[in-house]
Scaffold this active site. Sequence first.
Site, PDB file in Angstrom:
ATOM      1  N   ASP A  45      -8.727  -4.617  -6.207  1.00 57.37           N
ATOM      2  CA  ASP A  45      -8.257  -3.680  -5.185  1.00 57.37           C
ATOM      3  C   ASP A  45      -9.120  -2.416  -5.236  1.00 57.37           C
ATOM      4  O   ASP A  45      -9.132  -1.707  -6.245  1.00 57.37           O
ATOM      5  CB  ASP A  45      -6.786  -3.343  -5.451  1.00 57.37           C
TER       6      ASP A  45
ATOM      7  N   HIS B 190      -7.087  -5.674  -1.830  1.00 54.27           N
ATOM      8  CA  HIS B 190      -5.933  -4.859  -1.472  1.00 54.27           C
ATOM      9  C   HIS B 190      -5.004  -5.527  -0.458  1.00 54.27           C
ATOM     10  O   HIS B 190      -3.778  -5.438  -0.568  1.00 54.27           O
ATOM     11  CB  HIS B 190      -6.438  -3.527  -0.904  1.00 54.27           C
TER      12      HIS B 190
ATOM     13  N   SER C 132       0.847  -1.196   0.000  1.00 52.04           N
ATOM     14  CA  SER C 132       0.000   0.000   0.000  1.00 52.04           C
ATOM     15  C   SER C 132       0.889   1.254   0.000  1.00 52.04           C
ATOM     16  O   SER C 132       1.718   1.387  -0.896  1.00 52.04           O
ATOM     17  CB  SER C 132      -0.931  -0.070   1.205  1.00 52.04           C
TER      18      SER C 132
END
Lengths: 411, 435
Positions: free
Chosen positions: B334, B369, B242
């Site tokens: 995601d 994600h 991330s």
Amino acid sequence: QKRWGNLQAVPPILSITPSRALVDEKFQVLVENLPPGCPVTLHSLHHSEDKDDWEAYGHYVSDHRGVVSVTEDLSFGGTYTGKEPMGLLWSMRPVPGSREGLRLRKINVCTPMLVNISVHSGHEDFRDRTPLASALAERWYMAPGVKRIDINKQGVQGTLFIPPGPGPFPTLLDMWGGGVGLLEYRSALLASRGYVSFSLDYLRSEHLSADVEFKYFEVCAIYILMNHPQVIPDRVGILGISLGSMVAFNLTAYSTIIKVNVVGKISFLFDAVILWIDSDETVSLSHFHKAHFDENNYMSWRSFALDLIADPSNNVEVGRINCPMLLVNGCDDQNWPTVETAEEVSDALRHGSQTRGTPDNQGSVTVCFSVILLWGGHTKAHSDAQEDSWRKILSFLQLHLYHSPSVKAKL
Amino acid sequence: MDRKQCCVKLSVQPSRGLMDEKFIVLVQNALPGSQLTIRALHQCEDGHSWEAFGHYTADTTGTINVSEDPSIGGTYSGVEQMGLLWSFRPIPGSKSGLRMRKKNIQTPMEVTISVYQGHQTEGFADLVPFSGVAVERWYMAPGVRRIPVTEGGLNAALFLPSGPGPFPGLLDLWGGGGQLVEYRAALLASHGFASMAIDYLTAKITMETGKMVDNQYFETAYRVLQQHPQVCGSKIAMIGLSFGTSITLKMAVYSEVIKLSAAVCISGSHVQPVDGSVEEILRFFQKNGEKTRFSEKNEVIWRDLLLPIPTDPSLKVNVGRLQCPLLLVVGEDDQNWPSQESALDIKEMMARAGNSHLLTVLSYPNAGHLIEPPYTPHARSSTFKTVEIEEKVMCLWGGQTVEHSRAQEDAWKKMVVFLRENLYGGRKPTSFSHL
């Protein structure tokens, strides 16, 4: 100074899978990233509770991919040779310079046995070089969730191990041999395999000079055990080794208390009976001083025990035993004439079942080789025996205590 | 209790394993043909309980082997050896938005696995199972050491593998939630990498003054790792998830100090003001805040904040200048970052620059994600608090559980191989049968 070792700029990778396991589970030791065709030594080291160092090692040569697999490859020498996946454990022995007469046995079963496995370059004098890589393995006697409980009730002392789960469980009374105090590791391991297991302390120092009362076992140990809420009272077995098997045999054959519960009761033992006792049902420890010493000054009771067996008035009436029995003995057992006695037991049982024709008598199974400690410092034949017999013991227990057609028929 | 089944035997082997190792769950001695439920229960550190279960039928020998037999219902179905872990979900009645994460990685995750009569779906707390076993799942292999690192104001933890070393090093970065997240670094140390987990959003200086850390913070971390006597200073990689990807790409391309042998970027993007500070990058994201969307359940979707991928080169890390191998891990569903669009753009930029031989992209349909170590329960959404906003929001991460779980297993395996190849160098590694 940062350095990669004698080989190259890239270090090898040593892995142990699984790194945490029970003592009767196998592991895979793998070394990768070596140069091809490279001679290396795999070395295991254990620092015992008694503060001795135990080690094993094997000499290997990496293959064309730069890999050494202890599971697949051959050791060319060391404390073991050939293809031995677990050689780094069972061939362990005290390091040079250690004191005499050591035996590898774990007393505190709540912590794992830690074994450090390392890879060194070369074969000769591998110890002179620092290892290229190493990894640590944990070997456990207790599975997660197993409870250990000290028992001191009505004069009965010992340690109780209870498996995780709701229970109740098939149960084992675990009787060790003479002269070593209370050993818990077999019970801990059996509880890890799903059995309530009670390691009974029946040779405390105050008993050693007197006759151990039969009653002690019978009334106190079995009765207390059979009334425990986690125990299935009609699935109780007895294990005995050495002196313990003698006690076990007698309990099974003569006990009136046990006879009351014997309907559906299954018991068994391993290591063949080593001493036949006389009919007043007391165990006399005074016989044990009649041992002889061999050329290495090691004590053997085999020859005097054979004399004892020869006198039939000394024998337990094996025909009275009414349940499946597993006898495990060492064909080269110098301590007790286990092979001879196992044969006598088998004969007696066969004869007994013919004359009485009881369908309940399941006869006996005889398996060669004895069990003392799994993968702990003994010769190859002995270790193979330990692995083999332990597997067979667990199968025997599972068949007769977890699932038995005769038990089901009685329910 | 049904006496005939009173001695159903349940075993899990190994009973103690690493978080990425498989186990075999075996039921024996059941009534042949009987219906049974195998259930896993875990209570995590914050007190919430999680469960997973499968419905099975014992075969003619009274046996069920979870690695060979299909589950016909429950929280997972089909032949799923590790379904009892990856399909964990909060027990009925739990609050919403939970995510399973272990903070103290020096103790194992404890799971109780039990077998019940019949095909049960609820009310397990009121049932007595036939049998139950305890299983431990560890992030740290025996001998792995944890060393807190505070020099230079760092909030970090170094995990050293067992052995003499020296070991290749790894800098491990998580995302916008901050805090020191240690479990991935601990697990990578169990695979032979000296791994340093770094908190770069809630470090001491930030908590005390409100100021974000600067580039020097990361360079300090790199230096500490490089100079450790058991670390091979010339073999250091960085892994980021991330927002951690933003930092990783930035350092890989622009830092004069940090020289990486490899980089792993999970669920992230190269879109950021070129060589901006942490502060500047965060402000850039905030500027696009009005592009935030919401799902029908009012979950926050942040993937549009960086879309469309800019053409302006000052707004993207110049990956054409990358000199080390790069592994990109992308979940195609995601909802938090535009990782798939970014990966495509990175690929194009590197192709144009002539360094695409350095790039490997792992792209997983229907994965979200949070691509975590294997068997981590999938959280399609959870409550989340970034360092920039005051309250917690319900954040949509995305992903469908089965595909997301498979993606985690596959990505981890390939990531460890990638790190081994680039950090341990030389020969191709061989057996990873335990992964």
